[in-house]
Write a protein that holds these residues in place. Structure first.
Motif, PDB file in Angstrom:
ATOM      1  N   ALA A  39     100.551 -17.127  -3.391  1.00 45.06           N
ATOM      2  CA  ALA A  39     101.936 -16.768  -3.088  1.00 45.06           C
ATOM      3  C   ALA A  39     102.011 -15.876  -1.853  1.00 45.06           C
ATOM      4  CB  ALA A  39     102.572 -16.066  -4.283  1.00 45.06           C
ATOM      5  N   ILE A  40     101.052 -14.968  -1.709  1.00 44.34           N
ATOM      6  CA  ILE A  40     101.018 -14.087  -0.537  1.00 44.34           C
ATOM      7  C   ILE A  40     100.767 -14.898   0.722  1.00 44.34           C
ATOM      8  CG2 ILE A  40      99.782 -12.177   0.562  1.00 44.34           C
ATOM      9  CD1 ILE A  40      99.157 -11.143  -2.282  1.00 44.34           C
ATOM     10  N   ARG A  41      99.798 -15.781   0.656  1.00 43.93           N
ATOM     11  CA  ARG A  41      99.436 -16.583   1.825  1.00 43.93           C
ATOM     12  C   ARG A  41     100.531 -17.587   2.194  1.00 43.93           C
ATOM     13  NH1 ARG A  41      96.583 -13.676   4.846  1.00 43.93           N
ATOM     14  NH2 ARG A  41      94.444 -13.266   4.190  1.00 43.93           N
ATOM     15  N   ASN A  42     101.273 -18.032   1.224  1.00 45.69           N
ATOM     16  CA  ASN A  42     102.353 -18.955   1.523  1.00 45.69           C
ATOM     17  C   ASN A  42     103.395 -18.287   2.418  1.00 45.69           C
ATOM     18  OD1 ASN A  42     103.844 -21.548   1.033  1.00 45.69           O
ATOM     19  ND2 ASN A  42     105.313 -20.155   0.096  1.00 45.69           N
ATOM     20  N   ALA A  43     103.630 -16.993   2.179  1.00 47.64           N
ATOM     21  CA  ALA A  43     104.610 -16.249   2.967  1.00 47.64           C
ATOM     22  C   ALA A  43     104.020 -15.719   4.264  1.00 47.64           C
ATOM     23  CB  ALA A  43     105.168 -15.092   2.137  1.00 47.64           C
ATOM     24  N   ALA A  44     102.737 -15.396   4.263  1.00 44.70           N
ATOM     25  CA  ALA A  44     102.092 -14.813   5.450  1.00 44.70           C
ATOM     26  C   ALA A  44     100.681 -15.371   5.592  1.00 44.70           C
ATOM     27  CB  ALA A  44     102.063 -13.293   5.336  1.00 44.70           C
ATOM     28  N   PRO A  45     100.542 -16.597   6.104  1.00 48.32           N
ATOM     29  CA  PRO A  45      99.219 -17.241   6.203  1.00 48.32           C
ATOM     30  C   PRO A  45      98.196 -16.419   6.984  1.00 48.32           C
ATOM     31  CG  PRO A  45     100.967 -18.826   6.617  1.00 48.32           C
ATOM     32  CD  PRO A  45     101.620 -17.487   6.583  1.00 48.32           C
ATOM     33  N   GLY A  46      98.643 -15.707   8.010  1.00 48.13           N
ATOM     34  CA  GLY A  46      97.696 -14.960   8.836  1.00 48.13           C
ATOM     35  C   GLY A  46      97.723 -13.459   8.612  1.00 48.13           C
ATOM     36  N   GLY A  47      98.340 -13.022   7.521  1.00 47.09           N
ATOM     37  CA  GLY A  47      98.452 -11.593   7.258  1.00 47.09           C
ATOM     38  C   GLY A  47      97.106 -10.919   7.081  1.00 47.09           C
ATOM     39  N   ASN A  48      97.021  -9.675   7.538  1.00 48.99           N
ATOM     40  CA  ASN A  48      95.767  -8.915   7.462  1.00 48.99           C
ATOM     41  C   ASN A  48      95.751  -8.099   6.177  1.00 48.99           C
ATOM     42  OD1 ASN A  48      93.326  -7.734   8.056  1.00 48.99           O
ATOM     43  ND2 ASN A  48      94.104  -6.415   9.695  1.00 48.99           N
ATOM     44  N   PHE A  49      95.242  -8.701   5.114  1.00 48.08           N
ATOM     45  CA  PHE A  49      95.241  -8.069   3.803  1.00 48.08           C
ATOM     46  C   PHE A  49      93.818  -7.918   3.274  1.00 48.08           C
ATOM     47  CE2 PHE A  49      99.040 -10.976   3.870  1.00 48.08           C
ATOM     48  CZ  PHE A  49      99.962  -9.988   4.195  1.00 48.08           C
ATOM     49  N   SER A  50      93.665  -6.962   2.395  1.00 47.64           N
ATOM     50  CA  SER A  50      92.393  -6.804   1.688  1.00 47.64           C
ATOM     51  C   SER A  50      92.707  -6.255   0.297  1.00 47.64           C
ATOM     52  CB  SER A  50      91.450  -5.873   2.459  1.00 47.64           C
ATOM     53  OG  SER A  50      90.144  -5.924   1.899  1.00 47.64           O
ATOM     54  N   MET A  51      91.670  -5.942  -0.472  1.00 47.06           N
ATOM     55  CA  MET A  51      91.855  -5.489  -1.841  1.00 47.06           C
ATOM     56  C   MET A  51      90.848  -4.396  -2.171  1.00 47.06           C
ATOM     57  SD  MET A  51      91.427  -7.701  -5.390  1.00 47.06           S
ATOM     58  CE  MET A  51      93.026  -8.504  -5.407  1.00 47.06           C
ATOM     59  N   PHE A  52      91.282  -3.406  -2.954  1.00 51.36           N
ATOM     60  CA  PHE A  52      90.360  -2.402  -3.463  1.00 51.36           C
ATOM     61  C   PHE A  52      90.597  -2.203  -4.954  1.00 51.36           C
ATOM     62  CE2 PHE A  52      93.997   0.068  -1.731  1.00 51.36           C
ATOM     63  CZ  PHE A  52      94.366   0.836  -2.832  1.00 51.36           C
ATOM     64  N   PRO A  53      89.601  -1.700  -5.679  1.00 52.20           N
ATOM     65  CA  PRO A  53      89.780  -1.481  -7.122  1.00 52.20           C
ATOM     66  C   PRO A  53      90.844  -0.424  -7.380  1.00 52.20           C
ATOM     67  CG  PRO A  53      87.456  -1.400  -6.508  1.00 52.20           C
ATOM     68  CD  PRO A  53      88.231  -1.371  -5.237  1.00 52.20           C
ATOM     69  N   LEU A  54      91.689  -0.641  -8.370  1.00 52.34           N
ATOM     70  CA  LEU A  54      92.660   0.378  -8.750  1.00 52.34           C
ATOM     71  C   LEU A  54      91.889   1.597  -9.242  1.00 52.34           C
ATOM     72  CD1 LEU A  54      95.669   1.046  -9.176  1.00 52.34           C
ATOM     73  CD2 LEU A  54      95.430   0.179 -11.512  1.00 52.34           C
ATOM     74  N   PRO A  55      92.024   2.748  -8.552  1.00 57.86           N
ATOM     75  CA  PRO A  55      91.143   3.895  -8.846  1.00 57.86           C
ATOM     76  C   PRO A  55      91.589   4.721 -10.047  1.00 57.86           C
ATOM     77  CG  PRO A  55      92.581   4.460  -7.040  1.00 57.86           C
ATOM     78  CD  PRO A  55      92.905   3.020  -7.400  1.00 57.86           C
ATOM     79  N   PHE A  56      91.717   4.068 -11.184  1.00 54.10           N
ATOM     80  CA  PHE A  56      92.060   4.774 -12.417  1.00 54.10           C
ATOM     81  C   PHE A  56      90.811   4.818 -13.273  1.00 54.10           C
ATOM     82  CE2 PHE A  56      93.974   5.089 -16.709  1.00 54.10           C
ATOM     83  CZ  PHE A  56      94.742   6.214 -16.516  1.00 54.10           C
ATOM     84  N   SER A  57      90.038   5.887 -13.137  1.00 47.44           N
ATOM     85  CA  SER A  57      88.774   5.992 -13.861  1.00 47.44           C
ATOM     86  C   SER A  57      88.426   7.458 -14.030  1.00 47.44           C
ATOM     87  CB  SER A  57      87.649   5.279 -13.098  1.00 47.44           C
ATOM     88  OG  SER A  57      87.493   5.824 -11.804  1.00 47.44           O
ATOM     89  N   ALA A  58      87.394   7.717 -14.826  1.00 46.71           N
ATOM     90  CA  ALA A  58      86.955   9.084 -15.060  1.00 46.71           C
ATOM     91  C   ALA A  58      86.453   9.710 -13.762  1.00 46.71           C
ATOM     92  CB  ALA A  58      85.848   9.106 -16.113  1.00 46.71           C
TER      93      ALA A  58
END
Length: 426
Positions: A285-304
């Motif tokens: 869905a993200i790529r459909n709207a922005a095929p060349g968008g500069n995106f990345s992912m990180f872990p949600l930092p909810f931890s001890a």
């Protein structure tokens, strides 16, 4: 079979007993299932999924490839709403002799069907031994039997706009406090920090699940599932106040509970927000709207404190064959075709997903979650065996988080509602 499916509808499909459905089961379940077993198979294969739209292209291309390789076969796909009516509709069809040959398992949760013995044994299929260890550990099995095909692995985390982060010199957060500071930074700059389709409650439960995987254990999860431990007394109780803090920090648009999932994905893709807490399944869905968008992912930092935030791993797009399917042989042939290396690699590319089979190539890894995929060997943990909320609890979680977002509920009220839903479902 009558009693089993009636129990399924009453206890596991949203907690609602539908009189008409139960009457249908009593009238025709046993005779329909035995008649179907004697009926010769046809060349029409019926498939039911709840995934359509941008994300559904993976199924469309797969079906087209199968029909090209098997021109005598006609595949009929039906897309149903992925809500609490989905399992009820399937159970009704299984009882009336109109079950699909293959169905996508809602929330990848096989428990209702396992309890009612309504799934075909797939243990001898050639792809079973080729599943990666994570999938083998995640697979729902009964007495050593494999009862579903998991074509992909989903990883949860925080999608983020790389350009927005770099322009402000923001580094990837490692703690919840750091994450809240980033939220406040974007809010101060006049940018909505997080997209969320708050109108569709499942998006909020996705956030709850990602926070859960860092707080719970399999042992605690078993007690929560059985009802021996209340949610308000478990480690998961920390999730709701933390989410309230995220709301208070200005994490979401004030009208986010009126925004549906597709619109929230577009908002993130088009740079109207800086981040989105979701799984890898959101990428099409993200790529459909922005095929060349500069995106990345990180872990949600909810931890001890001091513990690196883990990435949640879970089965995705899980498929099963009902025991009352009219064409079980053809259904197995379709799954075998799906699991063949070249076909599976193309499917993974279309799905923007991580591979579930050892012999499959990985497909084209999108840069948006390439960095996250590199963390899986060292920071990936499995959701299976942790907390798998019942439909009643899931609905309470969703409604409670929506209440926190609009200010109509307090943390204490949400926790009380979750406990009440847990008691009602057990």
């Amino acid at each position: 079979m009558t009693t089993q499916i009636a129990h399924l509808i009453r206890r596991r499909l949203g907690g609602v007993a539908v009189v008409g459905v139960v009457a249908l089961i009593a009238a025709g379940c046993s005779s329909a299932s035995s008649a179907d077993r004697d009926k010769p198979e046809s060349n029409t294969l019926s498939i039911v999924t709840f995934t359509g739209g941008d994300a559904g292209i993976k199924y469309e291309n797969l079906i087209a490839a199968f029909e090209k390789a098997n021109p005598e076969v006609d595949v009929k796909q039906e897309i149903l709403a992925g809500d609490d009516t989905y399992n009820t509709i399937l159970a009704t069809r299984m009882a009336s002799g109109t079950a699909p040959d293959i169905f996508e398992v809602l929330n990848n949760d096989l428990r209702p069907w396992l309890e009612s013995s309504l799934l075909t044994d797939l243990t001898v299929q050639p792809w079973v031994k080729n599943e990666i260890e994570t999938v083998q550990n995640l697979a729902e099995q009964t007495e050593g039997k494999t009862l579903s095909f998991v074509p992909e692995v989903n990883s949860g985390g925080v999608f983020y706009n790389v350009d927005m982060f770099e322009e402000r010199g923001i580094e990837i957060p490692e703690t919840w406090d750091e994450f809240l500071d980033i939220v406040k930074r974007f809010r101060a700059d006049g940018i909505t920090p997080l997209s969320v389709g708050g109108k569709d409650g499942w998006t909020l439960q996705t956030q709850w699940t990602q926070m859960m995987r860092a707080t719970s254990t399999p042992e605690e999860g078993a007690k929560l599932t059985s009802g021996d431990l209340k949610y308000s007394k478990a480690s998961t109780a920390a999730i709701i106040p933390a989410f309230a803090d995220l709301v208070a920090a200005g994490g979401f648009d004030p009208n986010a509970t009126g925004v549906d999932w597709p619109s929230s994905a577009n908002d993130f893709a088009l740079g109207r927000t800086a981040m989105m807490i979701q799984g890898t399944v959101a990428l099409p869905a993200i790529r459909n709207a922005a095929p060349g968008g500069n995106f990345s992912m990180f872990p949600l930092p909810f931890s001890a404190d001091g513990v690196p935030a883990p990435l949640a791993l879970s089965p995705a797009a899980t498929q099963a064959i009902p025991t009352t399917a009219a064409n079980p042989k053809l259904a197995k042939k379709f799954l075998d075709f799906w699991a063949s290396p070249e076909v599976h690699a193309k499917y993974l590319t279309d799905a923007s997903a991580l591979t579930s089979l050892v012999t499959s190539t990985a497909g084209d890894i999108d840069p948006a979650f390439k960095s996250a995929s590199e963390l899986l060997p060292t920071r990936g943990i499995e959701i299976a065996g942790l907390v798998r909320p019942t439909p009643e609890v899931g609905a309470a979680i969703q409604a409670g988080m929506q209440g926190l977002m609009v200010g109509s509920a307090s943390v204490e009220q949400v926790l009380e509602a979750i406990d009440a839903a847990q008691a009602a479902g057990n």
